[in-house]
Design a protein around this motif. Sequence first.
Motif, PDB file in Angstrom:
ATOM      1  N   ALA A  35       0.807  -1.457  -0.158  1.00  0.00           N
ATOM      2  CA  ALA A  35      -0.066  -0.136  -0.054  1.00  0.00           C
ATOM      3  C   ALA A  35       0.869   1.130  -0.142  1.00  0.00           C
ATOM      4  O   ALA A  35       2.033   1.240   0.355  1.00  0.00           O
ATOM      5  CB  ALA A  35      -0.924   0.053   1.062  1.00  0.00           C
ATOM      6  N   ILE A  36       0.343   2.385  -0.386  1.00  0.00           N
ATOM      7  CA  ILE A  36       1.148   3.670  -0.523  1.00  0.00           C
ATOM      8  C   ILE A  36       0.167   4.719  -0.005  1.00  0.00           C
ATOM      9  O   ILE A  36      -1.323   4.602  -0.330  1.00  0.00           O
ATOM     10  CB  ILE A  36       1.319   3.998  -2.052  1.00  0.00           C
ATOM     11  CG1 ILE A  36       2.394   3.027  -2.445  1.00  0.00           C
ATOM     12  CG2 ILE A  36       1.700   5.480  -2.143  1.00  0.00           C
ATOM     13  CD1 ILE A  36       2.847   3.421  -4.013  1.00  0.00           C
ATOM     14  N   ALA A  37       0.546   5.648   0.913  1.00  0.00           N
ATOM     15  CA  ALA A  37      -0.431   6.639   1.630  1.00  0.00           C
ATOM     16  C   ALA A  37       0.307   7.931   1.655  1.00  0.00           C
ATOM     17  O   ALA A  37       1.590   8.060   1.635  1.00  0.00           O
ATOM     18  CB  ALA A  37      -0.748   6.075   2.914  1.00  0.00           C
ATOM     19  N   ASP A  38      -0.407   9.035   1.439  1.00  0.00           N
ATOM     20  CA  ASP A  38       0.018  10.275   1.437  1.00  0.00           C
ATOM     21  C   ASP A  38      -1.104  11.340   1.830  1.00  0.00           C
ATOM     22  O   ASP A  38      -2.403  11.055   1.519  1.00  0.00           O
ATOM     23  CB  ASP A  38       0.717  10.568   0.155  1.00  0.00           C
ATOM     24  CG  ASP A  38       1.605  11.934   0.093  1.00  0.00           C
ATOM     25  OD1 ASP A  38       2.637  11.729   0.304  1.00  0.00           O
ATOM     26  OD2 ASP A  38       0.910  13.085  -0.060  1.00  0.00           O
ATOM     27  N   ARG A  39      -0.744  12.443   2.322  1.00  0.00           N
ATOM     28  CA  ARG A  39      -1.726  13.400   2.612  1.00  0.00           C
ATOM     29  C   ARG A  39      -2.486  13.881   1.242  1.00  0.00           C
ATOM     30  O   ARG A  39      -3.540  14.327   1.197  1.00  0.00           O
ATOM     31  CB  ARG A  39      -1.266  14.611   3.321  1.00  0.00           C
ATOM     32  CG  ARG A  39      -1.043  14.395   4.692  1.00  0.00           C
ATOM     33  CD  ARG A  39      -2.254  14.052   5.593  1.00  0.00           C
ATOM     34  NE  ARG A  39      -2.023  13.663   6.795  1.00  0.00           N
ATOM     35  CZ  ARG A  39      -2.850  13.057   7.598  1.00  0.00           C
ATOM     36  NH1 ARG A  39      -4.065  13.063   7.083  1.00  0.00           N
ATOM     37  NH2 ARG A  39      -2.648  12.909   8.924  1.00  0.00           N
ATOM     38  N   ASP A  40      -1.521  13.755   0.090  1.00  0.00           N
ATOM     39  CA  ASP A  40      -2.020  14.577  -1.274  1.00  0.00           C
ATOM     40  C   ASP A  40      -2.694  13.128  -1.705  1.00  0.00           C
ATOM     41  O   ASP A  40      -1.936  12.353  -2.274  1.00  0.00           O
ATOM     42  CB  ASP A  40      -0.664  15.125  -1.851  1.00  0.00           C
ATOM     43  CG  ASP A  40      -1.266  15.392  -3.170  1.00  0.00           C
ATOM     44  OD1 ASP A  40      -1.889  14.807  -3.900  1.00  0.00           O
ATOM     45  OD2 ASP A  40      -0.634  16.380  -3.847  1.00  0.00           O
ATOM     46  N   ARG A  44      -1.330  12.284  -5.368  1.00  0.00           N
ATOM     47  CA  ARG A  44      -0.058  11.841  -5.464  1.00  0.00           C
ATOM     48  C   ARG A  44      -0.207  10.662  -5.180  1.00  0.00           C
ATOM     49  O   ARG A  44       0.291   9.669  -5.557  1.00  0.00           O
ATOM     50  CB  ARG A  44       0.956  12.767  -4.706  1.00  0.00           C
ATOM     51  CG  ARG A  44       2.156  12.184  -4.606  1.00  0.00           C
ATOM     52  CD  ARG A  44       3.271  13.056  -4.227  1.00  0.00           C
ATOM     53  NE  ARG A  44       3.157  13.606  -2.843  1.00  0.00           N
ATOM     54  CZ  ARG A  44       3.787  14.402  -2.073  1.00  0.00           C
ATOM     55  NH1 ARG A  44       5.085  14.945  -2.898  1.00  0.00           N
ATOM     56  NH2 ARG A  44       3.532  14.505  -0.904  1.00  0.00           N
ATOM     57  N   ALA A  45      -0.926  10.055  -4.209  1.00  0.00           N
ATOM     58  CA  ALA A  45      -0.785   8.587  -3.395  1.00  0.00           C
ATOM     59  C   ALA A  45      -1.684   7.806  -4.837  1.00  0.00           C
ATOM     60  O   ALA A  45      -1.112   6.875  -4.717  1.00  0.00           O
ATOM     61  CB  ALA A  45      -1.609   8.477  -2.255  1.00  0.00           C
ATOM     62  N   ALA A  46      -2.645   8.371  -5.386  1.00  0.00           N
ATOM     63  CA  ALA A  46      -3.279   7.488  -6.362  1.00  0.00           C
ATOM     64  C   ALA A  46      -2.397   7.213  -7.861  1.00  0.00           C
ATOM     65  O   ALA A  46      -2.295   6.256  -8.112  1.00  0.00           O
ATOM     66  CB  ALA A  46      -4.481   8.273  -6.760  1.00  0.00           C
ATOM     67  N   ALA A  47      -1.550   8.527  -7.868  1.00  0.00           N
ATOM     68  CA  ALA A  47      -0.839   8.083  -9.037  1.00  0.00           C
ATOM     69  C   ALA A  47       0.184   7.147  -8.846  1.00  0.00           C
ATOM     70  O   ALA A  47       0.733   6.273  -9.490  1.00  0.00           O
ATOM     71  CB  ALA A  47      -0.369   9.353  -9.556  1.00  0.00           C
ATOM     72  N   PHE A  48       0.978   7.110  -7.602  1.00  0.00           N
ATOM     73  CA  PHE A  48       2.000   6.055  -7.187  1.00  0.00           C
ATOM     74  C   PHE A  48       1.412   4.880  -7.129  1.00  0.00           C
ATOM     75  O   PHE A  48       2.097   3.584  -7.548  1.00  0.00           O
ATOM     76  CB  PHE A  48       2.655   6.506  -6.022  1.00  0.00           C
ATOM     77  CG  PHE A  48       3.922   7.577  -6.101  1.00  0.00           C
ATOM     78  CD1 PHE A  48       5.072   6.845  -6.533  1.00  0.00           C
ATOM     79  CD2 PHE A  48       3.488   8.919  -6.033  1.00  0.00           C
ATOM     80  CE1 PHE A  48       6.058   7.934  -6.691  1.00  0.00           C
ATOM     81  CE2 PHE A  48       4.698   9.808  -6.224  1.00  0.00           C
ATOM     82  CZ  PHE A  48       5.913   9.099  -6.544  1.00  0.00           C
ATOM     83  N   GLY A  49       0.194   4.615  -6.474  1.00  0.00           N
ATOM     84  CA  GLY A  49      -0.662   3.462  -6.234  1.00  0.00           C
ATOM     85  C   GLY A  49      -0.883   2.678  -7.771  1.00  0.00           C
ATOM     86  O   GLY A  49      -0.723   1.742  -7.786  1.00  0.00           O
ATOM     87  N   GLN A  50      -1.295   3.497  -8.710  1.00  0.00           N
ATOM     88  CA  GLN A  50      -1.415   3.038  -9.918  1.00  0.00           C
ATOM     89  C   GLN A  50      -0.232   2.680 -10.680  1.00  0.00           C
ATOM     90  O   GLN A  50      -0.102   1.607 -11.242  1.00  0.00           O
ATOM     91  CB  GLN A  50      -2.160   3.908 -10.890  1.00  0.00           C
ATOM     92  CG  GLN A  50      -2.479   3.621 -12.350  1.00  0.00           C
ATOM     93  CD  GLN A  50      -2.977   4.790 -13.087  1.00  0.00           C
ATOM     94  OE1 GLN A  50      -3.336   5.876 -12.825  1.00  0.00           O
ATOM     95  NE2 GLN A  50      -3.889   4.313 -14.031  1.00  0.00           N
TER      96      GLN A  50
END
Length: 316
Positions: A29-34, A37-43
């Motif tokens: 999993a990847i998490a971020d306040r943004d 940005r989190a969605a882009a890295f998750g994809q």
Amino acid sequence: MGARIGVIGCGNWGRNHIRTLKEIGALCAIADRDAERAAAFGQQYGVPAMTPEEAIASDGLDALVLALPVQAHAPTARAAFEAGKDVLIEKPVALDPAEAEKTALTAAKFERIMMVGHVLRYHPIYQQVLDLVRSGRIGEPRHVISNRLALGRFFTMDAVWDLAPHDLSQVLPIAGEIPVKVETIRRKVLGDDTDSADITLSFASGMTAEIHISRISPYRDRRFSVIGSEGMLVFDDLAPEGQKLAIYAHRVWREGSGFACASAEPEFMATQTGMPLERELRHFIECVETRRAPLTGPEEAIETVRILSQASPVGA
């Protein structure tokens, strides 16, 4: 299935954790306040994107890597410990020793792994230096010189807090004790934060160390030297392969009312290879899975923050 790791923080260093954990096969999993940005890295990496709170509460994660602004490290780690997660916290773990201690106590209360990201402790050549010193190869260690000079890394944090944790994490294992005296000369060149500094450490055993850090140097220098009673070791991380680790059989002795010395050519030593961050993350995963204490655990995290707070008090 092995340990399931999530990363909170997709900044410059967080991205390195994300990439390396994906290569290892442990990124879940990847998490971020943004959120974008989190969605882009998750994809990009094929894992769920979450908010930090969701990652902390997730039943699908065993442990977290925190690569956040320093002020957020301690409270986020404590929330993760309370939620049953083991945590690798990027350095430094806090800006105040009391905050670091509180975080360590929380980890102990909930029987969780707390590891600090002192990545250079996992550099194979540094580990070789430490083994050589401990084996007595250069006699009794008397003095350490650590240089970390370059141009750049102009973050909001001052250079002591940004750069010196690396050097402290290497000096302390060589000394095998905590310093009894910390002295610092700081230089604010570009603004209100320290841009370069010289830190000296004195230990009860008589060993001393000097740390030189700068982000306004016109040249790069990444040398770590240990001066012993029977020789000297130099780890030059920027030297060509085959010349990164040298031992000098220099000798200094008392002669009459003064001293004399004899210099020797360097003996270059064979060294191991391996990426420090990958080695660090594999160690963290092993600790999560086996419940062993990490090499860079709470005590080292607290002591590093304590020395940094003396070397460059926050707000001073």
